[in-house]
Design an enzyme around this catalytic site. Structure first.
Site, PDB file in Angstrom:
ATOM      1  N   ASP A  45       8.256   1.020   2.487  1.00 25.50           N
ATOM      2  CA  ASP A  45       8.673  -0.380   2.493  1.00 25.50           C
ATOM      3  C   ASP A  45       9.326  -0.731   3.832  1.00 25.50           C
ATOM      4  O   ASP A  45      10.279  -0.087   4.260  1.00 25.50           O
ATOM      5  CB  ASP A  45       9.657  -0.634   1.348  1.00 25.50           C
ATOM      6  CG  ASP A  45       9.775  -2.104   0.987  1.00 25.50           C
ATOM      7  OD1 ASP A  45       9.969  -2.929   1.901  1.00 25.50           O
ATOM      8  OD2 ASP A  45       9.675  -2.431  -0.206  1.00 25.50           O
ATOM      9  N   SER A  86       8.740  -8.518  -0.540  1.00 23.59           N
ATOM     10  CA  SER A  86       8.170  -7.329  -1.174  1.00 23.59           C
ATOM     11  C   SER A  86       7.490  -7.659  -2.491  1.00 23.59           C
ATOM     12  O   SER A  86       6.539  -6.971  -2.887  1.00 23.59           O
ATOM     13  CB  SER A  86       9.256  -6.275  -1.398  1.00 23.59           C
ATOM     14  OG  SER A  86       9.702  -5.737  -0.172  1.00 23.59           O
TER      15      SER A  86
END
Length: 437
Positions: A45, A86
């Site tokens: 991420d 995200s």
């Protein structure tokens, strides 16, 4: 072409590496009926090429393991923003459809859409999610839940238990599975007990995880997120590599194969904080997890390993304003996050020099000490000072819209070559697994 890859702790592996380019008029070979049985998708991420170049210098023993099987780049924009969050990125990667920032498992009209994990489950494959954040955080949630707000982690936890589509769940977030009467976030439901009743083996520390012997495991190793890698030592929490190898061991018991998503969640958080040492140490932990998957894939020969990111965070570069050079190696000597260092300062901030020397190898100038003493944001001031010495630049504390790298090892890598969109990821995984999607 064939390239030798030397991996610490692994045998020498011969990896098939796509060139990423084709001759004019050449087409990729059509997929076989069943290219692979298993797919392990790694999501770092917040990671991007800027992180990768810095990690190459940070690492002491060679290039990042994934460099040998780079296949392409991936675009990341969401349905309503050139810069994704995200939730939207995870949803695009899991469903093959763009959505709005903040949405999980829904299209931009708020309609529920199938995820690749759910498709794998319906095809009788085992499934798993692993993260260093809460397991109910945006990226893992996007593969197995459907909500219009990524912040609704209580509902995400309920859907995990109610839907039963995930066989192995490993990460943080125990409080989201407990009722308020036990200090948790669920109003009345005790999701841990419900999961146990459904056959899950519950584990909550490293030893219990490594000794688990079930093909259905719920591992929650912290009330909230796990500790950053810089602070993991001395805790009973497993590493990302421990969780990955345990998940593979459990899921590989299924003769029909499996789909596993593993997230290095806190690389993103380090990027938001512009904390270069945190970013690099969590990348090192992520690489150890990838190496576990590569070891399995090498032996299994029916597993595709994909390594990518959902978006860039922070705009990390090598070199930046006011940097003292490009000495990324000094980040190895940093032993705490900037956030932790900030908490160690006394009320009048008169111990800046002592704190920095305790957790880094740096000796600050008087001017740098004053800058930290007078800063409105102590954590950011500390992190920027360390980054300047390391030669690491940052452009923002938020996400950026640049493309991210894609790496693939195993059969079916031709589906991930060149410039792809994040919506291509799930579609191509379904093709490689030969499952309806």
């Amino acid at each position: 072409m064939l390239k030798k890859l030397f991996v610490s702790g692994l045998s020498v592996m011969t990896l098939l590496v796509g060139t990423g380019a084709m001759a004019e008029g050449e087409k990729p070979d059509p997929p076989s009926k069943n290219e692979v049985d298993n797919v392990i998708l790694f999501i770092a991420d917040g990671y991007s090429a800027g992180y990768n170049v810095n990690y190459r210098y940070y690492k002491e023993d060679g290039d990042p393991v994934w460099d040998s099987f780079l296949t392409g780049m991936m675009t990341t924009h969401s349905a309503n923003n050139r810069i994704t969050d995200s939730a939207a990125a995870g949803t695009a990667m899991s469903t093959g459809m763009k959505t709005k920032n903040g949405f999980i498992g829904l299209n931009e009209e708020s309609e529920k859409v199938q995820t690749i994990l759910e498709a794998a489950h319906e095809s009788e494959k085992a499934t798993g999610l692993v993260a260093t954040s809460t397991i109910t955080h945006a990226t893992p949630a996007a593969f197995a839940s459907h909500v219009d707000s990524r912040n609704n982690q209580t509902e995400i936890a309920r859907q995990y238990v109610d839907n039963g589509t995930v066989d192995v769940l490993l990460g943080g977030g125990k409080d989201y599975f407990l009722p308020e009467s036990e200090g948790g976030h669920q109003e009345t439901r005790h999701l841990l007990n419900e999961a146990k009743d459904e056959g899950y083996e519950f584990v909550e520390n490293k030893d219990e995880l490594l000794n688990a012997n079930s093909n259905q495991i719920l591992g929650l190793f912290a009330n909230d997120s796990l500790e950053p890698e810089l602070h993991r030592e001395g805790t009973e929490q497993p590493s990302l590599a421990d969780m990955t190898s345990s998940a593979i061991e459990a899921l590989s018991q299924d003769e029909d194969g499996f789909f596993l998503m593993v997230e290095g969640s806190q690389i993103d958080w380090a990027g938001h904080a512009n904390d270069a040492a945190w970013a690099m140490s969590d990348t090192a932990a992520f690489e150890e997890a990838v190496m576990q998957a590569l070891k399995f894939a090498e032996e299994d020969e029916q597993t595709l390993v994909i390594v990518t990111s959902d978006h860039d965070t922070g705009g990390m570069t090598l070199g930046g304003y006011h940097s003292h050079g490009t000495d990324v190696e000094i980040l190895r000597e940093v032993t705490a996050t900037g956030e932790h260092m900030a908490t160690q300062l006394n009320g009048d901030r008169s111990n800046v020099e002592e704190v920095i020397e305790a957790y880094t190898s740096l000796t600050l100038s008087d001017e740098e000490i004053v800058t930290i003493e007078e800063a409105d944001d102590l954590e950011l001031a500390i992190n920027h000072t360390i980054s300047q010495y390391a030669g690491v630049g940052w452009t923002t504390t938020n996400h950026t819209g640049i493309e991210v790298p894609v790496y693939a090892y195993g059969k079916g890598t031709e589906h991930f070559q060149g410039l792809i969109d994040n919506t291509d990821l799930a579609k191509n995984i379904a093709t490689v697994l030969n499952i309806p999607f």
